[in-house]
Design a protein around this motif. Structure first.
Motif: not given
Length: 313
Positions: A16-17, A95, A97, A230, A19, A225
């Protein structure tokens, strides 16, 4: 011995991502409401209207400061919750980044394990030739005859940056880490970084795999990924351990008289304390070393004395 806690980041690829994530430290227009849990509520100065006034006063809103950005190494950090969501972040939604695209990767391979030679070569070829990454490896890894005598692997090996444990500081040069082995390989990788630890991607290629969630069969897609940001994050606590050891130094004494002519009452002279500090994952082992005497260890946690231990092992 004193202990406190730090953080280690381990990343696991996810399909999944996200944004819509924003970091409050990078957006000055972020506004945070205040509710305190487990604390007595404080009364605002403007909570009640002034006497004789018909104007309604609303309770003032206290604001939190911008949330700190959790960083891992020189380029990695953790995505924050969208500013429209005011709740504690679910650990499963944390997540990865990147502040800047990652360019360097440290590959840690279990030493003296012939079964890891082929996965190591395949991974390094993929990182250098497909992703144009700068690959760091330990010098002792390249001393393995199976790698040193492999002519086909020679062009890839020339691109490596090497380092030696306890001699070279690479803490500010590594964007993320890839481990090939078991849990012991991950623990070793953590010990190389006494400050901020870059994201660790651990492939299960050893005997134990409690901390190594990745399978090597489809390593290309999983590494991609992580490079693209990601991936999910799992935070693990580390212990910050400080060992303070009293030691004595013997001086040259003849017939009870020191070199300067002063009569010596004690052959041992106390000269100070030795302080060692480490950040470790999982556990700390204190050994008495070559001493043949009982050791007395005072154990402190966050500055508070927990217990005193006496032992000979």
């Amino acid at each position: 011995m004193e202990m406190s806690r730090e953080k280690l980041c381990a990343s696991k690829a996810d399909g999944s991502s996200d944004s819509a994530y924003h970091c409050s430290a990078c957006h000055d227009d972020e506004e945070w409401g205040s509710t305190s849990r487990g604390r007595a509520k404080s009364r605002s100065l403007s909570a009640s209207p002034a006497l004789g006034s018909t104007k309604e006063f609303r309770r003032t809103r206290s604001l939190h400061g911008p949330c700190p950005v959790t960083t891992f190494g020189p380029k990695a950090c953790m995505l924050q919750n969208p500013k429209t969501i005011m709740h504690i972040q679910d650990p499963a939604s944390q997540r990865l980044t990147w502040n800047k695209p990652p360019k360097s990767v440290l590959v840690i391979k279990k030493i003296r394990d012939a079964s890891l030679l082929q996965p190591f070569k395949e991974l390094c070829v993929y990182l250098t030739e497909v992703n144009n990454m700068i690959v760091y490896v330990e010098k002792k890894v390249l001393e393995d005859p199976a790698i040193a005598n492999d002519e086909n692997f020679g062009p890839v090996k020339k691109k490596f940056c090497t380092f030696r444990e306890d001699y070279d500081d690479i803490s500010n040069q590594i964007d993320f880490i890839i481990c090939l082995g078991g849990d012991g390989t991950l623990l070793y990788a953590s010990s190389l970084f006494q400050g901020s630890v870059p994201p660790v991607m651990a492939f299960h290629l050893g005997s134990l795999g409690f901390l190594t969630p990745f399978n090597f069969e489809n390593f290309q897609s999983q590494v991609t990924q992580v490079i693209e940001g990601n991936a999910a994050l799992v935070l693990r606590s580390r212990l910050k351990v400080k060992v303070v050891k009293e030691y004595r130094e013997k001086t040259t004494v003849q017939n009870g008289i020191e070199e300067n002519g002063v009569v010596s009452a004690n052959l041992d002279k106390e000269v100070g304390k030795q302080i060692m500090q480490y950040q470790v994952l999982n556990e700390v082992v204190v050994d008495r070393g070559p001493s043949s005497y009982l050791s007395n260890v005072d154990v402190f946690l966050n500055g508070h004395l927990i217990t005193t231990v006496q032992g000979d092992g």
